[in-house]
Design an enzyme around this catalytic site. Structure first.
Site, PDB file in Angstrom:
ATOM      1  N   TYR A   1     -11.862   3.516   9.871  1.00 34.79           N
ATOM      2  CA  TYR A   1     -11.566   4.252   8.644  1.00 34.79           C
ATOM      3  C   TYR A   1     -11.898   3.534   7.336  1.00 34.79           C
ATOM      4  O   TYR A   1     -11.708   4.111   6.274  1.00 34.79           O
ATOM      5  CB  TYR A   1     -10.101   4.722   8.636  1.00 34.79           C
ATOM      6  CG  TYR A   1      -9.073   3.618   8.866  1.00 34.79           C
ATOM      7  CD1 TYR A   1      -8.694   2.770   7.840  1.00 34.79           C
ATOM      8  CD2 TYR A   1      -8.499   3.447  10.121  1.00 34.79           C
ATOM      9  CE1 TYR A   1      -7.768   1.771   8.059  1.00 34.79           C
ATOM     10  CE2 TYR A   1      -7.556   2.438  10.351  1.00 34.79           C
ATOM     11  CZ  TYR A   1      -7.195   1.612   9.318  1.00 34.79           C
ATOM     12  OH  TYR A   1      -6.281   0.622   9.528  1.00 34.79           O
TER      13      TYR A   1
ATOM     14  N   HIS B   1      -3.719  -2.630  10.791  1.00 34.02           N
ATOM     15  CA  HIS B   1      -2.374  -2.146  10.488  1.00 34.02           C
ATOM     16  C   HIS B   1      -1.353  -2.789  11.420  1.00 34.02           C
ATOM     17  O   HIS B   1      -0.387  -3.398  10.993  1.00 34.02           O
ATOM     18  CB  HIS B   1      -2.312  -0.627  10.624  1.00 34.02           C
ATOM     19  CG  HIS B   1      -0.919  -0.102  10.614  1.00 34.02           C
ATOM     20  ND1 HIS B   1      -0.147  -0.091   9.474  1.00 34.02           N
ATOM     21  CD2 HIS B   1      -0.130   0.379  11.608  1.00 34.02           C
ATOM     22  CE1 HIS B   1       1.055   0.394   9.770  1.00 34.02           C
ATOM     23  NE2 HIS B   1       1.089   0.681  11.040  1.00 34.02           N
TER      24      HIS B   1
ATOM     25  N   ARG C   1      -4.104  -5.291   2.852  1.00 33.24           N
ATOM     26  CA  ARG C   1      -3.997  -5.979   4.147  1.00 33.24           C
ATOM     27  C   ARG C   1      -5.420  -6.145   4.638  1.00 33.24           C
ATOM     28  O   ARG C   1      -6.144  -5.169   4.816  1.00 33.24           O
ATOM     29  CB  ARG C   1      -3.116  -5.230   5.143  1.00 33.24           C
ATOM     30  CG  ARG C   1      -3.721  -4.031   5.780  1.00 33.24           C
ATOM     31  CD  ARG C   1      -2.941  -3.485   6.963  1.00 33.24           C
ATOM     32  NE  ARG C   1      -3.081  -2.046   7.021  1.00 33.24           N
ATOM     33  CZ  ARG C   1      -4.155  -1.404   7.497  1.00 33.24           C
ATOM     34  NH1 ARG C   1      -5.189  -2.076   7.951  1.00 33.24           N
ATOM     35  NH2 ARG C   1      -4.189  -0.090   7.496  1.00 33.24           N
TER      36      ARG C   1
HETATM   37  C1  LIG Z   1       9.205   7.513   9.270  1.00 29.63           C
HETATM   38  C2  LIG Z   1       8.022   6.904   9.905  1.00 29.63           C
HETATM   39  N1  LIG Z   1       6.929   7.653  10.119  1.00 29.63           N
HETATM   40  C3  LIG Z   1       5.847   7.111  10.700  1.00 29.63           C
HETATM   41  C4  LIG Z   1       5.831   5.809  11.078  1.00 29.63           C
HETATM   42  C5  LIG Z   1       4.588   5.196  11.742  1.00 29.63           C
HETATM   43  N2  LIG Z   1       4.007   4.246  10.814  1.00 29.63           N
HETATM   44  C6  LIG Z   1       4.303   2.933  10.862  1.00 29.63           C
HETATM   45  S1  LIG Z   1       3.667   2.085   9.585  1.00 29.63           S
HETATM   46  C7  LIG Z   1       2.918   3.464   8.952  1.00 29.63           C
HETATM   47  C8  LIG Z   1       2.119   3.375   7.713  1.00 29.63           C
HETATM   48  C9  LIG Z   1       2.914   2.769   6.601  1.00 29.63           C
HETATM   49  O1  LIG Z   1       2.102   2.613   5.477  1.00 29.63           O
HETATM   50  P1  LIG Z   1       2.620   1.838   4.194  1.00 29.63           P
HETATM   51  O2  LIG Z   1       3.952   2.348   3.779  1.00 29.63           O
HETATM   52  O3  LIG Z   1       1.538   1.888   3.198  1.00 29.63           O
HETATM   53  O4  LIG Z   1       2.858   0.349   4.679  1.00 29.63           O
HETATM   54  P2  LIG Z   1       1.806  -0.645   5.335  1.00 29.63           P
HETATM   55  O5  LIG Z   1       1.899  -0.438   6.810  1.00 29.63           O
HETATM   56  O6  LIG Z   1       0.474  -0.321   4.761  1.00 29.63           O
HETATM   57  O7  LIG Z   1       2.279  -2.000   4.948  1.00 29.63           O
HETATM   58  C10 LIG Z   1       3.195   4.560   9.750  1.00 29.63           C
HETATM   59  C11 LIG Z   1       2.698   5.920   9.510  1.00 29.63           C
HETATM   60  C12 LIG Z   1       7.000   5.063  10.850  1.00 29.63           C
HETATM   61  N3  LIG Z   1       7.109   3.787  11.209  1.00 29.63           N
HETATM   62  N4  LIG Z   1       8.069   5.637  10.249  1.00 29.63           N
END
Ligand SMILES: Cc1ncc(C[n+]2csc(CCOP(=O)(O)OP(=O)(O)O)c2C)c(N)n1
Ligand SMILES: Cc1ncc(C[n+]2csc(CCOP(=O)(O)OP(=O)(O)O)c2C)c(N)n1
Ligand SMILES: [Mg+2]
Ligand SMILES: [Mg+2]
Lengths: 326, 378, 326, 378
Positions: free
Chosen positions: D270, D261, D257
């Site tokens: 970061y 975020h 990405r």
């Molecule tokens: C169960 C849960 N824990 C924490 C979050 C907060 N949160 C939203 S997106 C994210 C990171 C997700 O990373 P990834 O799976 O790599 O997907 P990306 O956002 O990079 O597309 C977090 C920690 C959440 N939405 N759901």
């Protein structure tokens, strides 16, 4: 005394406890390098290193489960659930282990840990980021639930929670993270867990709230005072479980009337228990039914409608007047 | 990169003792006679205690428990490789290992008679029975983290679970955290082919459980779990890796529970007697005994003496357990929190009042209905 | 009408619903070949095959999560948590998805599924097998919680739950699985969800309970009637959420006195909400505080002490008399 | 068995289009010009919508959302391989794919302005945005089970998530159930190197995410996730496997990405600008456009016309969104349950009363404070 907001006060508590006790570590998603998505753990990584400000993999059960292990082996982990809305994923570890280890082992083992989590509405957030479900964890025996309302008590309660010998669910009202500042002493300040606080004395009605609801409650009390001179005692619960029902009962014994304000849905909630305890302890003193101002028993709507569902000073003030007029 | 293969990935397998008691000398661990006899005695104690408990349970003198017959090598082998510095993080089917760690059989009996007092163990760095399948793996990873954080040398956490537990999210999260943190932890999965009535092939489509290590960048090894020497050796190596900072290992111990899942289970509903018989022929105790005999460490007479000594030990524990008194009813109020709270004390008073009423009612209406010993010893 | 126990009645409901609607499937640990550890799903595997009586891997979140998917795609899964004590592992899927899909999609999607789970004490079981935590799930908006008390209503409520368009947590009192038999009609019988039942009419006091607590409640009512002729109205709640507060309020409006009996710990529980609702609806009719007979706010003790902590007819009878004498 | 190796295990890797737009002809999928242009247009629409949304958000006209710039190939490629029969089970960073499935941009805007109405999609077999990381994998497995149970032919579920999601227990349970049940499901993990601020190496010690398939006995492939053709092709093959009863596949889409975020995130805290720049040089749209150009499917003029058409489409959606009215305040009471309940209706009445008070108060005390449009449109 420096003035700071609630996030900074949380950070101060963590920083000072980590400085003086090397068994205190913080862990969770993004709590290290990034300093937490709300910046509550900012600079801890830089000060105490990655072994004490730990960026974990994305797994809530894993975060609590490993924290339990750390606590069993003598550390005092302060773990963060990024949002309380994701904390149900650790409910198994909380109900099944954190809250039971003491009883299971007859206190041979204990699990001194804190689970910090932002909670609550009013910040136009995405789904799952606005709920208030303190009742869920309050119902698990062996678990303490603490909710500060402002910077100063957040700091003092978090210090107490970290030093407490048992698991504490520490819920931080997101809405108050940056909403206002208060003077917070840099010297040690600790508030006892399990004690509610009378923040404004009064004689005609007891108004009970916690977290982000304290401020609209105070505003409503002020409105009603302005309008009709009513003397309202306002109580900030601070610890949800174990409930300090004595302080509540003492107040209502004096005032005879009570309104409870909570952000959470109404059914099977903290307000329910407060009413049950008042019914048990001061039934004969009650001159009106205890009224509650709450969210509703609907699935928390997205933020387009959220303001309509949250208690406002107006809704609270009406409840106060109806109860005074009963 | 067009279309390529990523790999190859491998895990290891290990067996030292054959079912007939012969062994591979190149792999034979360097253990003293005393150590070997300690191992065998622990397995025997586990077995005899288990069978005695089953009788007690059938007589209504003990509650539900999960028998461990067949598992003795899988969990005693690892304990032989451990020291008191290492943490033992068990599940619920490692009786022999727990006794070997220093828990008392008397306590175990108390536990399965429904008293938390049974968990007040003298065994160092040993967590109580953990029933929630899979949860304990995470505790071990946290313990290992704390050990490394404190700079403890030659110390690791060894955690036990079953084949079914590998399906839980907590198993996955534990192995993943362990991989990322590179902490000193050893995961021993006792693959006894069944999770209650669910056979392994309905538990996972993975050919081995050991290969799950590949998903986490940690070590993986499949061991004959009825071979106490191999279990010792695999744990020894995993501990050495852990001690030297090389991180976690997943040990799959291929074994079998030859009896019921718990005393509430009827295994004839879901598996054949032939299957059980096949595995009984691979009994870990028999194999170990043959090994000791061939090595000249145990003759028939010594074996019989050992049997009798162990049996006497079991009987002593049963008697001590049955003589135990002193179970104050309100103990749970002492262990809700480590601090006192008015709400809890208020409820304690209510509780004690109701216990008194019940006692009075019993004395008046139904004399002799409950054993007089102690309120609370139902 | 054949007489059968509660387990058989559950089995009857499942069998008949599976026979008439091929979208109904059961899934969970040991529910297939073994017929469930309590035999609630016995013979379904043999009758309907392994595609409809599914032995799943050992993973509670997986069981509910895949059930949600099945429901989204048009099936009506009835999944089993082997014991309610392990159900917290699926709390994330329940709070986050099952209970929200309707609101999230404005009813474009719904999740018609049933989560069956044995609960409750009194059967000398191991740790985690004796709890009663219906309040936890009742507090999640969008979730129905149903608890039968006997074979006949178990069957009729389970049928209703399977046909209901929303997720239903169906908690079965383990203690009553084989404790007694009742006549259960083989013909279709359905009880509406969301309705409490007056099982014994009376004029002087309203006694509210559910699940395994109904029988000791009835016994206590009988004792008190024998002793002093008191006329006690006994209500079986049947659906915990959404609460049928009208039936409760109507009764208390008539009797003026109320006792609530629950197996669960006291704090933040179903009894709390009942008291809160009565306070709101019939405050002026209450002649005595609503009394509750409950477990205590301790970590559920192992079975050696469990009987001391559960409500007994004696404890209930004393509460009745104290309330009558208030 | 003494000491042996178990294995070898492999997974596959795939790339077809190089960053410079050249390609491997032996691997080139057999797609028509229309299909290729549809794919590119979808990616472009996703990109432009994303960037327009970011502006709206910065102007305070939209709430928080998760931008998808950089991910377009990873999620549009798979959709090209899917039909309406297949289920699309998304997470929260697949805007282009959702639009390609038939969701409207107007609805997406509504959603991110805080209205569930935005989830009322016309797209067939497409689940709404799912925020709880990892949960959706299980739904897809259940859907796939239902599809097979119903005997649906040539139909599978395709589910999306991120690298961070592979750490959740639900990811594990989903892949494990899928393996055991052998259901038609494709897991697409968009490995964009970061889970908010947590880099992949702190997420797992596994070298690739694709190799996690080995733990579940399912297919695994690592794909260049900025290569729309490879993503199409890998999904095509995975779907064919699924359709023919061979079960599940895990596709790791290696991507990035390039922006924050969510709109609440500051990625400069970061990660380095150099890292971002490196990945920007691998932009999936640029690569796809070069491919189309070389193939003679798109010239400069057509490209510009397409750009403008897409931009106009985005503007129309923004205007339609901003003109939307009609958001009754009490809608949530309609969707708690599919049946009516007295308790809920009682609360609805209370709620509507309080909405009225607030409205009256607003009219009297603070005229013009909220937009007059509609109660509920905050
Ligand atoms: C169960 C849960 N824990 C924490 C979050 C907060 N949160 C939203 S997106 C994210 C990171 C997700 O990373 P990834 O799976 O790599 O997907 P990306 O956002 O990079 O597309 C977090 C920690 C959440 N939405 N759901
Ligand atoms: C989280 C959880 N779910 C369900 C159970 C009920 N249960 C107890 S043991 C068991 C099977 C465990 O199988 P396995 O992991 O193979 O260990 P084994 O009992 O065979 O030693 C189940 C389903 C439980 N204790 N915990
Ligand atoms: Mg097993
Ligand atoms: Mg990512």
């Amino acid at each position: 005394m420096p003035k700071m907001n609630l996030v900074s006060a949380v950070n101060l508590a963590l920083d000072q406890e980590m400085a003086q006790d090397d068994s205190v570590v913080v862990l969770g998603q993004d709590v290290g390098v990034n300093g937490g998505v709300f910046r509550a753990t900012v600079d801890l990584y830089q000060k105490y290193g990655r072994q004490r400000a730990i960026d974990t993999p994305l797994a809530e059960s894993g975060i609590l489960g490993t924290s339990i292990g750390m606590a069993l082996a003598g550390l005092r982990p302060v773990c963060e659930m990024q949002f309380s809305g994701f904390s149900y994923l650790m409910a198994g570890q909380l109900e099944g282990h954190a809250s039971r280890y003491r009883q299971r082992s007859m206190s041979a083992f204990s699990v001194p840990l804190v689970i910090r989590m932002p909670y609550g509405g009013g910040v136009r957030a995405l789904e799952h980021h606005s709920e208030s479900r303190e009742a869920t964890y309050a119902h698990f025996p062996g678990t303490k639930v603490v909710i500060p309302s402002g910077p100063r008590n957040a700091r003092a309660l978090l210090v107490a929670s970290i030093r407490d010998p048992d698991p504490v669910v520490f819920m931080e009202p997101t809405r108050n993270y940056r909403a206002f500042k208060e003077e917070v002493p840099l010297e040690e300040e600790v508030l006892p867990l399990g004690k509610a606080q009378v923040v404004q004395e009064g004689t005609e009605l007891t108004l009970i709230s916690w977290g982000a609801m304290l401020r609209p409650s105070l505003a409503a009390a002020e409105q009603v005072y302005q309008r009709r001179g009513a003397s309202i005692e306002v109580i900030d619960l601070l610890t949800i479980a174990p409930l300090d029902s004595d302080t509540l009962a003492d107040s209502v014994r004096k005032t005879g009337r009570c309104v409870v304000v909570q952000e959470a849905p109404r059914g099977f909630s903290v307000s329910s228990e407060i009413i049950a305890r008042l019914n048990e302890k001061v039934f004969l003193y009650l001159e009106a039914p205890v009224k509650r101002v709450t969210h509703f028993d609907v699935v928390t709507p997205y933020f387009g409608r959220e303001q309509l569902f949250l208690p406002t000073p107006l809704r609270i003030a009406r409840a106060l007047e109806e109860t005074l007029d009963f | 990169m067009p279309r390529k293969e990523i790999g190859p990935f491998f895990v290891t397998s290990l067996q030292i003792l054959e079912p007939d008691g012969s062994w591979d000398e190149t792999l034979e661990p360097d253990l003293s006679g005393d150590q070997l006899l300690r191992l065998y005695r622990s397995m025997l104690l586990g077995r005899q205690a288990d069978q005695r408990m089953l009788k007690l349970q059938r007589q209504g003198r003990l509650g539900t428990f999960a028998p461990s017959t067949g598992h003795e090598a899988a969990h005693c082998g690892p304990v032989l490789a451990m020291t008191e510095r290492d943490w033992f993080v068990g599940a619920y089917r490692e009786l022999g290992a727990r006794l070997m760690r220093g828990e008392s059989l008397e306590n175990a009996l108390l536990l399965y008679n429904g008293f938390e007092e049974g968990n007040r163990s003298e065994a160092p760095n040993t967590t109580p029975v953990s029933i929630i399948v899979g949860a304990q793996y995470l505790h071990a990873v946290g313990i290992a983290y704390a050990m490394r954080y404190r700079g403890e040398k030659n110390a690791a956490a060894v955690v036990f679970g079953g084949d079914g537990s590998t399906s839980e999210g907590d198993f996955h999260e534990a192995l993943n955290f362990a991989g990322v943190w590179k902490v000193p932890v050893v995961f021993v999965v006792q693959n006894n082919q069944w999770a209650i009535s669910v056979p392994l092939r309905l538990q996972t489509a993975s050919d081995t459980l050991a290969q799950k290590a590949i998903a986490y960048g940690i070590g993986g090894i499949q061991v004959d779990g009825n071979d106490a020497l191999a279990m010792y050796q695999a744990t020894r190596e995993a501990l050495d890796r852990a001690y030297s900072g090389e991180g976690a290992t997943l040990i799959e111990a291929v074994t079998y529970r030859t009896t019921m899942h718990t005393t509430a289970d009827d295994p004839t509903r879901y598996r054949s007697q032939e299957e059980v018989a096949q595995w009984e022929a691979r009994d870990p105790l028999v194999r170990m005994r043959r090994y000791l005999e061939t090595k000249g460490l145990l003759d028939d007479q010594q074996a019989q003496a050992l049997d009798e000594a162990v049996q006497a030990e079991v009987e002593r524990a049963v008697q001590a357990f049955e003589a135990r008194t002193g179970f104050p009813p309100d103990v749970p109020f002492d262990h809700v929190f480590g601090t006192r709270h008015a709400e809890i004390e208020e409820q304690r008073a209510l509780f004690l009042e109701s216990v008194r009423w019940e006692q009075i009612a019993r004395e008046h209406d139904e004399p002799g209905d409950l054993a007089p010993r102690e309120v609370g010893h139902a």
